[in-house]
Design an enzyme around this catalytic site. Structure first.
Site, short mmCIF file in Angstrom:
data_model
loop_
_atom_site.label_atom_id
_atom_site.label_comp_id
_atom_site.label_asym_id
_atom_site.label_seq_id
_atom_site.Cartn_x
_atom_site.Cartn_y
_atom_site.Cartn_z
N ASP A 21 61.74 16.58 -2.78
CA ASP A 21 63.20 16.38 -2.81
C ASP A 21 63.94 17.71 -2.90
O ASP A 21 63.44 18.67 -3.47
CB ASP A 21 63.55 15.47 -4.01
CG ASP A 21 64.95 14.88 -3.87
OD1 ASP A 21 65.54 14.96 -2.78
OD2 ASP A 21 65.46 14.35 -4.88
N ASN A 69 66.10 5.75 2.94
CA ASN A 69 66.57 6.88 3.75
C ASN A 69 67.08 6.44 5.13
O ASN A 69 67.82 7.17 5.79
CB ASN A 69 65.47 7.94 3.94
CG ASN A 69 65.17 8.74 2.68
OD1 ASN A 69 64.04 9.19 2.48
ND2 ASN A 69 66.17 8.94 1.83
C1 IPE Z 1 63.29 10.28 -2.27
O1 IPE Z 1 64.30 11.22 -2.15
C2 IPE Z 1 62.67 10.03 -0.93
C3 IPE Z 1 61.92 11.15 -0.37
C4 IPE Z 1 61.68 12.28 -0.95
C5 IPE Z 1 61.41 10.95 0.96
P1 IPE Z 1 65.85 10.79 -2.04
O2 IPE Z 1 66.61 12.04 -2.00
O3 IPE Z 1 66.02 9.86 -0.91
O4 IPE Z 1 66.03 10.01 -3.41
P2 IPE Z 1 67.36 9.52 -4.15
O5 IPE Z 1 68.02 8.55 -3.24
O6 IPE Z 1 68.18 10.71 -4.43
O7 IPE Z 1 66.86 8.89 -5.40
C1 IPE Z 2 64.30 15.29 0.62
O1 IPE Z 2 65.42 16.08 0.56
C2 IPE Z 2 63.96 14.85 2.02
C3 IPE Z 2 64.18 13.43 2.30
C4 IPE Z 2 64.59 12.55 1.44
C5 IPE Z 2 63.92 12.98 3.64
P1 IPE Z 2 66.90 15.46 0.53
O2 IPE Z 2 67.38 15.36 1.94
O3 IPE Z 2 66.93 14.23 -0.26
O4 IPE Z 2 67.68 16.63 -0.22
P2 IPE Z 2 68.82 16.47 -1.30
O5 IPE Z 2 68.30 15.58 -2.37
O6 IPE Z 2 70.01 15.90 -0.60
O7 IPE Z 2 69.04 17.86 -1.79
MG MG Z 3 67.23 13.86 -2.23
#
Ligand code: IPE
Ligand code: IPE
Ligand code: MG
Length: 246
Positions: A21, A69
């Site tokens: 993340d 997502n």
């Molecule tokens: C969790 O990250 C999913 C992945 C790392 C693929 P998110 O960024 O989607 O999680 P939330 O929604 O902030 O909890």
């Molecule tokens: C994790 O990074 C990747 C996926 C969930 C696909 P994020 O895209 O969630 O990054 P933040 O949480 O917005 O920084």
């Molecule tokens: Mg995230």
């Protein structure tokens, strides 16, 4: 002494899972579009995969895309799917060179056909590799996985393949996407968020949890070593007393 030297090779997590993340925030901090964060995140994937294989970790599961997502803006979803396809194409050699088997969990039917095809191809080509199993959680949601398992088990009960009395933890395990994987020993989440976000809810029942502020694109070998060292300092009691463990 380096961090690596302090890792006990006889007490590695058998199954390491990572919630990767922070790509978006990494990009934002640099004044870049989120896409650059995702692109940069793929480099951390490669380093982490290679480092785990080198260390001797047998199972690595990476949360790459959740069922939730899909609700992101279409442009971002498209970019993530494109990155998935290009990574699969580019990393086949890394997997072969390192004797790594690719596996995937999730509702893969929802992925674009081209991604499904590429994924299947890499899975087939690496299926005899034995050093490590790399599982990508794609379009994965733990609740959906459990619903799916309940449906499949109910169907078997209805058709007299199994009886209600025979349903136990092992039967449930056998109906999850992770049926061939051992329990998770260590779960790492980057980016400072302290939540599970629908990842492996059943499988982490007794996992050690490790949270780091490091954003995924900044996650380096040393960060992984630190997580493993923290894991190795813990006493896993599984409900027993400390005395019983010793
Ligand atoms: C969790 O990250 C999913 C992945 C790392 C693929 P998110 O960024 O989607 O999680 P939330 O929604 O902030 O909890
Ligand atoms: C994790 O990074 C990747 C996926 C969930 C696909 P994020 O895209 O969630 O990054 P933040 O949480 O917005 O920084
Ligand atoms: Mg995230």
């Amino acid at each position: 002494m380096s961090l690596l030297d302090t890792i006990n090779k006889n007490n590695l997590p058998k199954h390491l899972a990572i919630i990767m993340d922070g790509n978006g925030r990494w990009a934002k901090q640099k004044g870049l579009l989120r896409a650059f964060g995702h692109e940069s995140g793929t480099k951390s994937v490669r380093t982490t995969v290679e480092t785990c294989a080198r260390l001797g970790i047998e199972n690595l599961t990476l949360y790459a895309f959740s069922t939730e997502n899909w609700n992101r803006p279409k442009l971002e979803v498209d970019i993530l799917m494109k990155l998935l396809i290009s990574s699969l194409k580019n990393e086949l050699k890394t997997l072969q060179d390192n004797n790594i088997q690719l596996n995937s969990i999730g509702n893969l039917d929802l992925l674009p056909k081209s991604a499904q095809k590429e994924l299947q191809e890499v899975i087939t080509k690496t299926k005899s590799n034995t050093r490590m199993v790399l599982t990508l959680a794609l379009s994965y949601g733990s609740r959906e996985e459990i619903v799916n398992a309940v449906k499949n088990i109910s169907d078997k009960v209805k058709n007299n393949i199994i009886s209600i009395d025979s349903i136990d933890e092992s039967i449930i395990n056998q109906h999850l996407y992770t049926q061939n994987l051992p329990e998770v020993d260590l779960l790492i989440r980057t980016s400072g968020e302290h939540r599970i976000s629908n990842f492996l809810l059943w499988q982490i029942a007794y996992a050690e949890l490790y949270f780091t502020e490091v954003l995924w694109p900044d996650f380096k070998e040393e960060d992984l070593y630190e997580a493993i060292i923290s894991y190795q300092k813990r006493e896993r009691r599984f409900g027993k007393t400390s005395e019983q463990i010793k």
